[in-house]
Design an enzyme around this catalytic site. Sequence first.
Site, PDB file in Angstrom:
ATOM      1  N   THR A   1       0.793  -0.920   0.056  1.00 38.01           N
ATOM      2  CA  THR A   1      -0.273  -0.008  -0.342  1.00 38.01           C
ATOM      3  C   THR A   1       1.240   1.151   0.401  1.00 38.01           C
ATOM      4  O   THR A   1       1.923   1.247   0.650  1.00 38.01           O
ATOM      5  CB  THR A   1      -1.019   0.374   1.476  1.00 38.01           C
ATOM      6  OG1 THR A   1      -1.360   1.370   0.897  1.00 38.01           O
ATOM      7  CG2 THR A   1       0.265  -0.359   1.946  1.00 38.01           C
TER       8      THR A   1
ATOM      9  N   TYR B   1      -2.128  -0.265   9.877  1.00 39.42           N
ATOM     10  CA  TYR B   1      -2.307  -0.254   8.374  1.00 39.42           C
ATOM     11  C   TYR B   1      -1.173  -0.353   7.935  1.00 39.42           C
ATOM     12  O   TYR B   1      -0.580  -1.000   7.556  1.00 39.42           O
ATOM     13  CB  TYR B   1      -3.506   0.345   7.847  1.00 39.42           C
ATOM     14  CG  TYR B   1      -3.884   0.368   6.995  1.00 39.42           C
ATOM     15  CD1 TYR B   1      -3.691  -1.274   6.379  1.00 39.42           C
ATOM     16  CD2 TYR B   1      -3.570   0.950   5.731  1.00 39.42           C
ATOM     17  CE1 TYR B   1      -3.743  -1.909   5.278  1.00 39.42           C
ATOM     18  CE2 TYR B   1      -3.242   0.629   4.060  1.00 39.42           C
ATOM     19  CZ  TYR B   1      -3.905  -1.009   3.550  1.00 39.42           C
ATOM     20  OH  TYR B   1      -3.238  -1.416   2.266  1.00 39.42           O
TER      21      TYR B   1
HETATM   22  N1  UFG Z   1     -12.394  10.397   3.519  1.00 45.61           N
HETATM   23  C1  UFG Z   1     -13.560  11.711   3.920  1.00 45.61           C
HETATM   24  N2  UFG Z   1     -15.214  11.289   3.890  1.00 45.61           N
HETATM   25  C2  UFG Z   1     -15.526   9.839   3.947  1.00 45.61           C
HETATM   26  C3  UFG Z   1     -14.053   8.821   3.407  1.00 45.61           C
HETATM   27  C4  UFG Z   1     -12.954   9.235   3.111  1.00 45.61           C
HETATM   28  O1  UFG Z   1     -13.478  12.826   3.814  1.00 45.61           O
HETATM   29  O2  UFG Z   1     -16.376   9.705   4.015  1.00 45.61           O
HETATM   30  C5  UFG Z   1     -11.175  10.956   3.371  1.00 45.61           C
HETATM   31  C6  UFG Z   1     -10.249  10.459   4.266  1.00 45.61           C
HETATM   32  O3  UFG Z   1     -10.255  11.277   4.944  1.00 45.61           O
HETATM   33  C7  UFG Z   1      -9.128  10.763   3.489  1.00 45.61           C
HETATM   34  C8  UFG Z   1      -9.635  10.415   1.157  1.00 45.61           C
HETATM   35  O4  UFG Z   1     -10.576  10.539   1.919  1.00 45.61           O
HETATM   36  O5  UFG Z   1      -8.576  12.638   3.304  1.00 45.61           O
HETATM   37  C9  UFG Z   1      -9.542   9.246   1.272  1.00 45.61           C
HETATM   38  O6  UFG Z   1      -9.832   8.298   1.999  1.00 45.61           O
HETATM   39  P1  UFG Z   1      -9.679   6.763   2.174  1.00 45.61           P
HETATM   40  O7  UFG Z   1     -10.665   6.193   3.626  1.00 45.61           O
HETATM   41  O8  UFG Z   1     -11.087   6.405   0.620  1.00 45.61           O
HETATM   42  O9  UFG Z   1      -8.792   5.810   1.105  1.00 45.61           O
HETATM   43  P2  UFG Z   1      -7.286   6.013   2.605  1.00 45.61           P
HETATM   44  O10 UFG Z   1      -6.564   7.196   2.045  1.00 45.61           O
HETATM   45  O11 UFG Z   1      -7.494   6.322   3.440  1.00 45.61           O
HETATM   46  O12 UFG Z   1      -6.715   4.912   2.122  1.00 45.61           O
HETATM   47  C10 UFG Z   1      -6.847   4.271   1.308  1.00 45.61           C
HETATM   48  C11 UFG Z   1      -7.124   2.930   1.016  1.00 45.61           C
HETATM   49  C12 UFG Z   1      -5.638   2.504   2.029  1.00 45.61           C
HETATM   50  C13 UFG Z   1      -4.579   2.763   1.123  1.00 45.61           C
HETATM   51  C14 UFG Z   1      -4.394   4.369   0.653  1.00 45.61           C
HETATM   52  C15 UFG Z   1      -3.579   4.557  -0.107  1.00 45.61           C
HETATM   53  O13 UFG Z   1      -7.686   2.144   1.465  1.00 45.61           O
HETATM   54  O14 UFG Z   1      -5.769   0.641   1.648  1.00 45.61           O
HETATM   55  O15 UFG Z   1      -6.116   4.506   0.692  1.00 45.61           O
HETATM   56  O16 UFG Z   1      -3.274   5.999  -0.217  1.00 45.61           O
HETATM   57  F1  UFG Z   1      -3.234   2.686   1.820  1.00 45.61           F
END
Ligand code: UFG
Length: 346
Positions: A128, A152
Site C-alpha cells: 500500500t 495499517y
Molecule cells: N474521506 C472523507 N470522508 C469519507 C471517507 C473518506 O473525507 O467518508 C477522506 C479521507 O479522510 C481521505 C480520503 O477521503 O482523506 C480518502 O479516504 P479513503 O478512506 O477512501 O482511502 P484512504 O486514503 O484512507 O486509504 C486508501 C486505502 C488504503 C491505501 C490508501 C493509499 O484504504 O489501503 O488508500 O492511499 F493504503
Amino acid sequence: MTEQNLKDILWGKRIFVTGGAGYIGSHVVLALGETGCEVMTFDNLSTGHRHAVLHGDFCRGDLAEREQLLAAIKGFRPDAVIHFAAAIEVGESVANPLKYYRNNTANALNLLEAMGECGVGLMLFSSTAAVYGNPERIPVDESAQLAPINPYGASKMMTERLLADLASADSAFRYTALRYFNVAGADPMVRIGQDYANPTHLITRALKTALGQFPKLEIFGSDYPTADGTCIRDYIHVADLAAAHLAAVAGLLLGRGAEVFNCGYGHGFSVREVVEVAKQVTGIDFPVEMAPRRAGDPAELVADSQRIRSALGWQPQYDSLTEIVRTAWEWEKKLVSRADSVHEQG
Ligand code: UFG
C-alpha cells in the site's frame, strides 16, 4: 508485455489467491480466469463474498489456521501465490492496531511458512501507499523512505521487510510487492465491484450517500496543507490494478523478483474534487458536511508510477476519475436492484 504475451505466459498456470473473494482480489481472479489460469481462492469470507468469485475453485479458510492453509496449498500445488487477504482501513487500524499486525503481518508469516513447506517459491503481495506516510516529495517513487503514520501502513511495511529478508536468505523464493494507491471503480462490465458491509472509502461513501443510504457525506478535515484544504489521493481504477497484477505475476513466472512497484496514475484529486465528480456523475446534489480530521490520514499521496510502466509495460486503460466514479455508480445501482429483488422474493 502485450496481451498475447501475457496469455502465453499465464495460460494453464496455477495461482493460489488469498482474499480472492474481496474487492480487489475478485477482480484479479476474474482477470486471471480470462487469461486461462487455474485459480484457487482461499478466503475466510470475513469481508468478501463467495458469489464475487467468478472463476476457479474456492476454499473457505483462514490464514491463521495453519493446518487448513497447508492442506489447501498442498492440494492445489500452485505455481504462484497472490496474497490479498488483509484488513485495510486506516482509521480502524489506529483504533485496533493488533488486528492489523495479526491479519497483515502474522498471517503473512503463516502463509510464507506454508508456502515454504509446500515448495512454492513465488509471491505477489498487496502492499500500500500507506507505507510512505507523509512523503517528502510528491509524486512519491519507490525509493522514498518508508515512514508509515498508521498501523495499517506499518503492518504492510513489516511484511514487505519479511519478504525482502526471505528472498535474500532463500534463492528459491521470489516476490513482487505492489503498493496500491486509492483503488476505486468497478468491473467495466459491472459483474463485480466493492461490496463491504460498512464501507469507509470516499467514493463508495459518496455514492451510497447519493442513493440515500447515508444521511450525509462527511469531509474529514479541511485544514490540510493542500490547495483546497482537503486530502489529495491518486485514485486508480480496479481494472487497471488487476492488469498490473497480471503483468507482475507474469514477471515473477519469467524470473523477476525482489521488486516493488507503485500502482497509481500519477495525479491526485482532493476530497472536494471527488465529491464534485460524484455529484456530476450521479446527477444528485447529496448532503455534504465538514468534519474533523480522521486519525492516520496523510495530507497527500500521489504515485510516481514510472517504474511499473517501464519494467512491466503496464499501460492504464481507465485513467479518468469520471470513469472510475461512473463504473462504481453502475455497480452501486446494481447492488440496490439486487437487494430489491432479494427482498421481493423473500
Ligand atoms: N474521506 C472523507 N470522508 C469519507 C471517507 C473518506 O473525507 O467518508 C477522506 C479521507 O479522510 C481521505 C480520503 O477521503 O482523506 C480518502 O479516504 P479513503 O478512506 O477512501 O482511502 P484512504 O486514503 O484512507 O486509504 C486508501 C486505502 C488504503 C491505501 C490508501 C493509499 O484504504 O489501503 O488508500 O492511499 F493504503
